[in-house]
Motif scaffolding. Structure first.
Motif, PDB file in Angstrom:
ATOM      1  N   PRO A  42       0.822  -1.202   0.000  1.00 41.65           N
ATOM      2  CA  PRO A  42       0.000   0.000   0.000  1.00 41.65           C
ATOM      3  C   PRO A  42       0.858   1.255   0.000  1.00 41.65           C
ATOM      4  O   PRO A  42       1.839   1.356   0.732  1.00 41.65           O
ATOM      5  CB  PRO A  42      -0.800  -0.120   1.311  1.00 41.65           C
ATOM      6  CG  PRO A  42      -0.790  -1.586   1.612  1.00 41.65           C
ATOM      7  CD  PRO A  42       0.521  -2.102   1.113  1.00 41.65           C
ATOM      8  N   THR A  43       0.511   2.205  -0.831  1.00 39.71           N
ATOM      9  CA  THR A  43       1.241   3.462  -0.913  1.00 39.71           C
ATOM     10  C   THR A  43       0.360   4.565  -0.348  1.00 39.71           C
ATOM     11  O   THR A  43      -0.735   4.815  -0.862  1.00 39.71           O
ATOM     12  CB  THR A  43       1.594   3.800  -2.372  1.00 39.71           C
ATOM     13  OG1 THR A  43       2.386   2.745  -2.902  1.00 39.71           O
ATOM     14  CG2 THR A  43       2.360   5.122  -2.443  1.00 39.71           C
ATOM     15  N   PRO A  44       0.822   5.236   0.739  1.00 39.84           N
ATOM     16  CA  PRO A  44       0.004   6.295   1.318  1.00 39.84           C
ATOM     17  C   PRO A  44      -0.246   7.402   0.301  1.00 39.84           C
ATOM     18  O   PRO A  44       0.632   7.778  -0.467  1.00 39.84           O
ATOM     19  CB  PRO A  44       0.865   6.818   2.483  1.00 39.84           C
ATOM     20  CG  PRO A  44       1.829   5.706   2.776  1.00 39.84           C
ATOM     21  CD  PRO A  44       2.076   5.037   1.457  1.00 39.84           C
ATOM     22  N   THR A  45      -1.454   7.913   0.283  1.00 38.29           N
ATOM     23  CA  THR A  45      -1.782   9.017  -0.614  1.00 38.29           C
ATOM     24  C   THR A  45      -1.929  10.290   0.211  1.00 38.29           C
ATOM     25  O   THR A  45      -2.208  10.250   1.398  1.00 38.29           O
ATOM     26  CB  THR A  45      -3.091   8.744  -1.360  1.00 38.29           C
ATOM     27  OG1 THR A  45      -4.127   8.504  -0.402  1.00 38.29           O
ATOM     28  CG2 THR A  45      -2.959   7.539  -2.272  1.00 38.29           C
ATOM     29  N   ALA A  46      -1.709  11.405  -0.449  1.00 38.98           N
ATOM     30  CA  ALA A  46      -1.802  12.680   0.254  1.00 38.98           C
ATOM     31  C   ALA A  46      -3.237  12.895   0.723  1.00 38.98           C
ATOM     32  O   ALA A  46      -4.186  12.761  -0.044  1.00 38.98           O
ATOM     33  CB  ALA A  46      -1.373  13.808  -0.667  1.00 38.98           C
ATOM     34  N   ALA A  47      -3.384  13.214   2.004  1.00 40.57           N
ATOM     35  CA  ALA A  47      -4.716  13.461   2.541  1.00 40.57           C
ATOM     36  C   ALA A  47      -5.132  14.892   2.224  1.00 40.57           C
ATOM     37  O   ALA A  47      -4.311  15.761   1.932  1.00 40.57           O
ATOM     38  CB  ALA A  47      -4.714  13.234   4.052  1.00 40.57           C
ATOM     39  N   LYS A  48      -6.404  15.123   2.272  1.00 36.46           N
ATOM     40  CA  LYS A  48      -6.930  16.454   1.982  1.00 36.46           C
ATOM     41  C   LYS A  48      -6.453  17.458   3.022  1.00 36.46           C
ATOM     42  O   LYS A  48      -6.422  17.164   4.209  1.00 36.46           O
ATOM     43  CB  LYS A  48      -8.452  16.420   1.971  1.00 36.46           C
ATOM     44  CG  LYS A  48      -9.089  17.805   1.792  1.00 36.46           C
ATOM     45  CD  LYS A  48     -10.594  17.748   1.908  1.00 36.46           C
ATOM     46  CE  LYS A  48     -11.193  19.150   1.854  1.00 36.46           C
ATOM     47  NZ  LYS A  48     -12.661  19.132   2.027  1.00 36.46           N
ATOM     48  N   GLN A  49      -6.091  18.623   2.584  1.00 39.65           N
ATOM     49  CA  GLN A  49      -5.764  19.735   3.472  1.00 39.65           C
ATOM     50  C   GLN A  49      -7.005  20.600   3.637  1.00 39.65           C
ATOM     51  O   GLN A  49      -7.490  21.199   2.677  1.00 39.65           O
ATOM     52  CB  GLN A  49      -4.627  20.569   2.902  1.00 39.65           C
ATOM     53  CG  GLN A  49      -4.422  21.911   3.613  1.00 39.65           C
ATOM     54  CD  GLN A  49      -3.748  21.774   4.957  1.00 39.65           C
ATOM     55  OE1 GLN A  49      -2.682  21.176   5.052  1.00 39.65           O
ATOM     56  NE2 GLN A  49      -4.369  22.296   5.995  1.00 39.65           N
ATOM     57  N   TYR A  50      -7.542  20.640   4.845  1.00 39.60           N
ATOM     58  CA  TYR A  50      -8.693  21.491   5.119  1.00 39.60           C
ATOM     59  C   TYR A  50      -8.234  22.922   5.370  1.00 39.60           C
ATOM     60  O   TYR A  50      -7.202  23.148   6.002  1.00 39.60           O
ATOM     61  CB  TYR A  50      -9.452  21.006   6.356  1.00 39.60           C
ATOM     62  CG  TYR A  50     -10.320  19.802   6.143  1.00 39.60           C
ATOM     63  CD1 TYR A  50     -11.681  19.938   5.913  1.00 39.60           C
ATOM     64  CD2 TYR A  50      -9.780  18.516   6.192  1.00 39.60           C
ATOM     65  CE1 TYR A  50     -12.495  18.824   5.734  1.00 39.60           C
ATOM     66  CE2 TYR A  50     -10.584  17.396   6.011  1.00 39.60           C
ATOM     67  CZ  TYR A  50     -11.933  17.560   5.784  1.00 39.60           C
ATOM     68  OH  TYR A  50     -12.733  16.454   5.606  1.00 39.60           O
ATOM     69  N   THR A  51      -8.991  23.876   4.914  1.00 40.65           N
ATOM     70  CA  THR A  51      -8.723  25.270   5.243  1.00 40.65           C
ATOM     71  C   THR A  51      -9.288  25.566   6.631  1.00 40.65           C
ATOM     72  O   THR A  51     -10.143  24.828   7.148  1.00 40.65           O
ATOM     73  CB  THR A  51      -9.362  26.217   4.223  1.00 40.65           C
ATOM     74  OG1 THR A  51     -10.797  26.121   4.330  1.00 40.65           O
ATOM     75  CG2 THR A  51      -8.926  25.872   2.801  1.00 40.65           C
ATOM     76  N   GLY A 137      -3.217  19.370   8.396  1.00 40.80           N
ATOM     77  CA  GLY A 137      -1.999  19.831   7.758  1.00 40.80           C
ATOM     78  C   GLY A 137      -0.758  19.015   7.998  1.00 40.80           C
ATOM     79  O   GLY A 137       0.294  19.331   7.449  1.00 40.80           O
ATOM     80  N   VAL A 138      -0.814  17.971   8.822  1.00 39.43           N
ATOM     81  CA  VAL A 138       0.340  17.120   9.088  1.00 39.43           C
ATOM     82  C   VAL A 138      -0.025  15.695   8.685  1.00 39.43           C
ATOM     83  O   VAL A 138      -1.161  15.268   8.876  1.00 39.43           O
ATOM     84  CB  VAL A 138       0.733  17.175  10.577  1.00 39.43           C
ATOM     85  CG1 VAL A 138       1.849  16.201  10.884  1.00 39.43           C
ATOM     86  CG2 VAL A 138       1.153  18.592  10.937  1.00 39.43           C
ATOM     87  N   PRO A 139       0.903  14.916   8.096  1.00 33.34           N
ATOM     88  CA  PRO A 139       0.579  13.562   7.628  1.00 33.34           C
ATOM     89  C   PRO A 139      -0.129  12.720   8.678  1.00 33.34           C
ATOM     90  O   PRO A 139       0.294  12.637   9.828  1.00 33.34           O
ATOM     91  CB  PRO A 139       1.953  12.982   7.276  1.00 33.34           C
ATOM     92  CG  PRO A 139       2.765  14.174   6.922  1.00 33.34           C
ATOM     93  CD  PRO A 139       2.295  15.271   7.846  1.00 33.34           C
ATOM     94  N   ALA A 140      -1.204  12.083   8.251  1.00 32.86           N
ATOM     95  CA  ALA A 140      -2.022  11.291   9.168  1.00 32.86           C
ATOM     96  C   ALA A 140      -1.235  10.154   9.791  1.00 32.86           C
ATOM     97  O   ALA A 140      -1.432   9.820  10.967  1.00 32.86           O
ATOM     98  CB  ALA A 140      -3.240  10.750   8.435  1.00 32.86           C
ATOM     99  N   GLU A 141      -0.321   9.528   9.025  1.00 36.02           N
ATOM    100  CA  GLU A 141       0.415   8.393   9.583  1.00 36.02           C
ATOM    101  C   GLU A 141       1.317   8.820  10.733  1.00 36.02           C
ATOM    102  O   GLU A 141       1.536   8.064  11.684  1.00 36.02           O
ATOM    103  CB  GLU A 141       1.230   7.703   8.494  1.00 36.02           C
ATOM    104  CG  GLU A 141       2.239   8.582   7.767  1.00 36.02           C
ATOM    105  CD  GLU A 141       1.666   9.267   6.545  1.00 36.02           C
ATOM    106  OE1 GLU A 141       2.469   9.669   5.682  1.00 36.02           O
ATOM    107  OE2 GLU A 141       0.424   9.386   6.450  1.00 36.02           O
ATOM    108  N   THR A 142       1.819  10.057  10.681  1.00 35.39           N
ATOM    109  CA  THR A 142       2.648  10.570  11.769  1.00 35.39           C
ATOM    110  C   THR A 142       1.824  10.735  13.037  1.00 35.39           C
ATOM    111  O   THR A 142       2.250  10.375  14.140  1.00 35.39           O
ATOM    112  CB  THR A 142       3.269  11.924  11.384  1.00 35.39           C
ATOM    113  OG1 THR A 142       4.059  11.760  10.214  1.00 35.39           O
ATOM    114  CG2 THR A 142       4.139  12.472  12.499  1.00 35.39           C
ATOM    115  N   LEU A 143       0.627  11.257  12.876  1.00 31.90           N
ATOM    116  CA  LEU A 143      -0.255  11.430  14.026  1.00 31.90           C
ATOM    117  C   LEU A 143      -0.655  10.098  14.631  1.00 31.90           C
ATOM    118  O   LEU A 143      -0.704   9.929  15.844  1.00 31.90           O
ATOM    119  CB  LEU A 143      -1.502  12.199  13.600  1.00 31.90           C
ATOM    120  CG  LEU A 143      -1.269  13.664  13.231  1.00 31.90           C
ATOM    121  CD1 LEU A 143      -2.538  14.260  12.659  1.00 31.90           C
ATOM    122  CD2 LEU A 143      -0.807  14.446  14.433  1.00 31.90           C
TER     123      LEU A 143
END
Length: 243
Positions: A42-51, A137-143
């Motif tokens: 699985p390749t992580p995809t960029a998550a949506k950036q909410y304003t 704004g920060v990668p979900a996998e890091t959180l």
């Protein structure tokens, strides 16, 4: 941002009764299928950036258990929010020292580009406060790694003493299960005792949903009994809104 970031902000939040920062971004999708002759990874995809405006609109839909309105604030510059926290931490004497190091580490993390929104309710009659925050704004996998590793830090800082301006406060912290129903939620309860013996409890909960960091808090003299239900109500509503 390293794996200690969320834990650092959690400890910082305990010390200032609810200030949290750091966050993830919106929904992610599954990677496409690999060719039949290759092993699929699985390749992580960029998550949506909410304003901040989008997050503000979400928080405005969240209601405390009594159905009242939250006071909602957009946060366009999370780094500016973190700087006063860092200064506050530096002026305190915190024991054990490891807990101050962790708090300072969290307050020092770069969160440029992140956005957020908070909603709070203050009951002037009882002195209780409840709040919810969404940060993107920060990668979900890091959180998620931070959440998974937080339990050991809650144990390390289960008993703290904070001295500032000649006033000493003691804090007891414990892991708290069952705050809301969002999978993977990390909950904790801290009780602050003032020099005169007055005590106030705060329930804090963190979860990642669709890449957004959700935090909910409830504090007051009855925080130990009512706080989990109040924070859980806010947490569940926020999670339902994040897609």
């Amino acid at each position: 941002m390293n794996k200690n970031t969320l834990r650092g902000f959690a400890v910082s939040g305990l010390l200032v009764m609810g200030l949290t920062a750091c966050g993830g971004s919106g929904s992610s999708t599954d990677a496409g299928p690999a060719p039949a002759n290759e092993t699929s990874t699985p390749t992580p995809t960029a998550a949506k950036q909410y304003t901040s405006a989008e997050l503000t609109d979400l928080v405005k839909q969240i209601k405390p258990a009594d159905g009242s309105e939250l006071t909602v604030t957009a946060i366009d510059d999370l780094a500016a929010q973190a700087n006063p926290l860092k200064e506050l931490m530096g002026s305190m004497n915190i024991e054990p020292a490891e807990c101050k190091d962790l708090a300072m580490s969290g307050a020092s993390q770069s969160i440029e580009g992140s956005t957020g929104a908070t909603g709070a309710k203050v009951d002037t009659a009882t002195g209780s406060v409840s709040s919810v925050a969404l940060v993107s704004g920060v990668p979900a996998e890091t959180l998620q790694k931070s959440l998974e590793g937080s339990e050991s830090q809650i144990t390390t800082c289960s008993s703290m003493k904070m001295t500032m301006g000649g006033t000493a406060l003691s804090m007891k912290t414990e892991k708290l299960d069952g705050v809301g129903s969002v999978p993977g939620t990390v909950g904790l309860k801290t009780t602050m005792t003032l020099p005169g013996g007055q005590a106030q409890s705060t329930v804090m909960a963190f979860a990642v949903k669709g890449g957004v960091l959700i935090s909910a808090t409830a504090s007051g003299q009855d925080g130990g009994t009512d706080g989990a239900a109040e924070a859980g109500t806010l947490m569940d509503q926020a999670a339902a809104l994040v897609k």
